[in-house]
Design an enzyme around this catalytic site. Structure first.
Site, PDB file in Angstrom:
ATOM      1  N   GLY A  35       0.830  -1.200   0.000  1.00 51.10           N
ATOM      2  CA  GLY A  35       0.000   0.000   0.000  1.00 51.10           C
ATOM      3  C   GLY A  35       0.859   1.242   0.000  1.00 51.10           C
ATOM      4  O   GLY A  35       2.027   1.206   0.416  1.00 51.10           O
ATOM      5  N   GLN A  80       3.257   9.993   0.734  1.00 51.70           N
ATOM      6  CA  GLN A  80       4.545   9.281   0.815  1.00 51.70           C
ATOM      7  C   GLN A  80       5.412   9.554  -0.410  1.00 51.70           C
ATOM      8  O   GLN A  80       6.601   9.255  -0.408  1.00 51.70           O
ATOM      9  CB  GLN A  80       4.317   7.771   0.951  1.00 51.70           C
ATOM     10  CG  GLN A  80       3.781   7.368   2.329  1.00 51.70           C
ATOM     11  CD  GLN A  80       3.595   5.867   2.403  1.00 51.70           C
ATOM     12  OE1 GLN A  80       2.615   5.336   1.903  1.00 51.70           O
ATOM     13  NE2 GLN A  80       4.545   5.167   2.994  1.00 51.70           N
ATOM     14  N   CYS A 137       6.038  -0.318   6.991  1.00 54.14           N
ATOM     15  CA  CYS A 137       5.681   0.851   6.179  1.00 54.14           C
ATOM     16  C   CYS A 137       6.842   1.148   5.235  1.00 54.14           C
ATOM     17  O   CYS A 137       8.005   1.096   5.648  1.00 54.14           O
ATOM     18  CB  CYS A 137       5.438   2.045   7.099  1.00 54.14           C
ATOM     19  SG  CYS A 137       5.008   3.553   6.225  1.00 54.14           S
ATOM     20  N   LEU A 138       6.532   1.455   3.974  1.00 52.10           N
ATOM     21  CA  LEU A 138       7.592   1.741   2.996  1.00 52.10           C
ATOM     22  C   LEU A 138       8.414   2.969   3.401  1.00 52.10           C
ATOM     23  O   LEU A 138       9.567   3.097   3.003  1.00 52.10           O
ATOM     24  CB  LEU A 138       6.994   1.954   1.602  1.00 52.10           C
ATOM     25  CG  LEU A 138       6.502   0.679   0.894  1.00 52.10           C
ATOM     26  CD1 LEU A 138       5.776   1.048  -0.397  1.00 52.10           C
ATOM     27  CD2 LEU A 138       7.641  -0.284   0.599  1.00 52.10           C
ATOM     28  N   HIS A 178      -4.138   1.620   7.491  1.00 51.11           N
ATOM     29  CA  HIS A 178      -2.792   2.221   7.515  1.00 51.11           C
ATOM     30  C   HIS A 178      -2.700   3.374   6.504  1.00 51.11           C
ATOM     31  O   HIS A 178      -2.197   4.453   6.817  1.00 51.11           O
ATOM     32  CB  HIS A 178      -1.783   1.101   7.197  1.00 51.11           C
ATOM     33  CG  HIS A 178      -0.350   1.514   7.107  1.00 51.11           C
ATOM     34  ND1 HIS A 178       0.620   1.010   7.946  1.00 51.11           N
ATOM     35  CD2 HIS A 178       0.299   2.353   6.267  1.00 51.11           C
ATOM     36  CE1 HIS A 178       1.797   1.539   7.624  1.00 51.11           C
ATOM     37  NE2 HIS A 178       1.625   2.365   6.600  1.00 51.11           N
ATOM     38  N   GLU A 179      -3.215   3.139   5.282  1.00 55.24           N
ATOM     39  CA  GLU A 179      -3.095   4.163   4.224  1.00 55.24           C
ATOM     40  C   GLU A 179      -4.009   5.357   4.502  1.00 55.24           C
ATOM     41  O   GLU A 179      -3.613   6.502   4.283  1.00 55.24           O
ATOM     42  CB  GLU A 179      -3.394   3.574   2.839  1.00 55.24           C
ATOM     43  CG  GLU A 179      -2.520   2.388   2.422  1.00 55.24           C
ATOM     44  CD  GLU A 179      -1.033   2.578   2.642  1.00 55.24           C
ATOM     45  OE1 GLU A 179      -0.541   3.726   2.570  1.00 55.24           O
ATOM     46  OE2 GLU A 179      -0.338   1.587   2.937  1.00 55.24           O
ATOM     47  N   HIS A 214      -2.350   7.541   6.874  1.00 52.51           N
ATOM     48  CA  HIS A 214      -1.320   8.389   6.248  1.00 52.51           C
ATOM     49  C   HIS A 214      -1.938   9.698   5.752  1.00 52.51           C
ATOM     50  O   HIS A 214      -1.363  10.766   5.931  1.00 52.51           O
ATOM     51  CB  HIS A 214      -0.696   7.680   5.040  1.00 52.51           C
ATOM     52  CG  HIS A 214       0.517   6.854   5.366  1.00 52.51           C
ATOM     53  ND1 HIS A 214       1.608   7.355   6.043  1.00 52.51           N
ATOM     54  CD2 HIS A 214       0.828   5.562   5.079  1.00 52.51           C
ATOM     55  CE1 HIS A 214       2.531   6.404   6.173  1.00 52.51           C
ATOM     56  NE2 HIS A 214       2.077   5.302   5.603  1.00 52.51           N
TER      57      HIS A 214
HETATM   58 ZN   LIG Z   1       2.940   3.458   5.453  1.00 53.69          ZN
END
Ligand SMILES: [Zn+2]
Length: 193
Positions: free
Chosen positions: A40, A45, A82-83, A129-130, A133
């Site tokens: 995701g 991000q 998380c990326l 999670h997204e 963000h």
């Molecule tokens: Zn993340």
């Protein structure tokens, strides 16, 4: 380039038109594919502070101006990454069931971790999670903190036989009822609480 600065990720994103949102969605899915291991990604991000995120667990899903409109009382604990923070793996608390509305989907979208398929849990967690963000919230704010062991009236309650738990073994994890998980403990599986 994926943003890794926590302060930059703590800015709330603004609503976007469906047309612009779709263009951002295409870029996000491209970035997500490039990341190899991501499931995701949210627009902020990659430095676009607009309310668009993508999830790719079972199939690619773009959400434009998403909102969680219903959530279950039941929560569960899940190992999360998380990326933007590739070196961090933490346990978070997430809602078991959520209903989402987004401007590019006419119906409501339901996600539930209450399923035999572990991908349902990954997808349900990823959507939460997204969307977080987009509100400037990182997974660290959802971290599960184990309660200090207190005896007596405040002692943590025993896990119920039908309560959902997360168990992990290496990089694998499963969400299942405690009565099913219990016999697997000791066979390399550990309870994620
Ligand atoms: Zn993340």
């Amino acid at each position: 380039m994926i943003i890794k600065d926590r302060k930059e990720l703590e800015v709330k994103c603004s609503p976007v038109s469906v047309k612009e949102g779709e263009e951002i969605g295409v870029r996000l899915l491209h970035e997500l594919r490039e990341s190899n291991n991501g499931i995701g990604l949210a627009a902020n991000q990659i430095g676009i502070n607009k309310r668009v995120c993508v999830i790719n667990v079972k199939e690619p899903l773009v959400l434009i101006n998403p909102k969680i409109v219903e959530k279950s009382k039941e929560q569960f604990i899940f190992p999360e990454g998380c990326l933007s923070f590739p070196d961090s793996k933490i346990k978070t608390t997430r809602y078991q069931d959520i209903v989402v509305e987004a401007d590019n989907h006419s119906g409501r979208l339901s996600f539930s971790a209450n399923s035999k398929d572990i991908n349902d849990a990954f997808e349900c967690v990823c959507v939460q999670h997204e969307i977080d963000h987009l509100d400037g919230i990182t997974m660290f704010e959802r971290e599960f903190k184990s309660e200090p062991l207190v005896r007596g009236v405040n002692a943590p309650k025993k896990i119920g036989r039908n309560e959902k738990v997360t168990i992990t073994k290496g990089t694998e994890s499963k969400v299942l009822k405690y009565k099913k998980a219990e016999p697997m403990l000791g066979d390399g599986w550990t309870l994620s609480i």
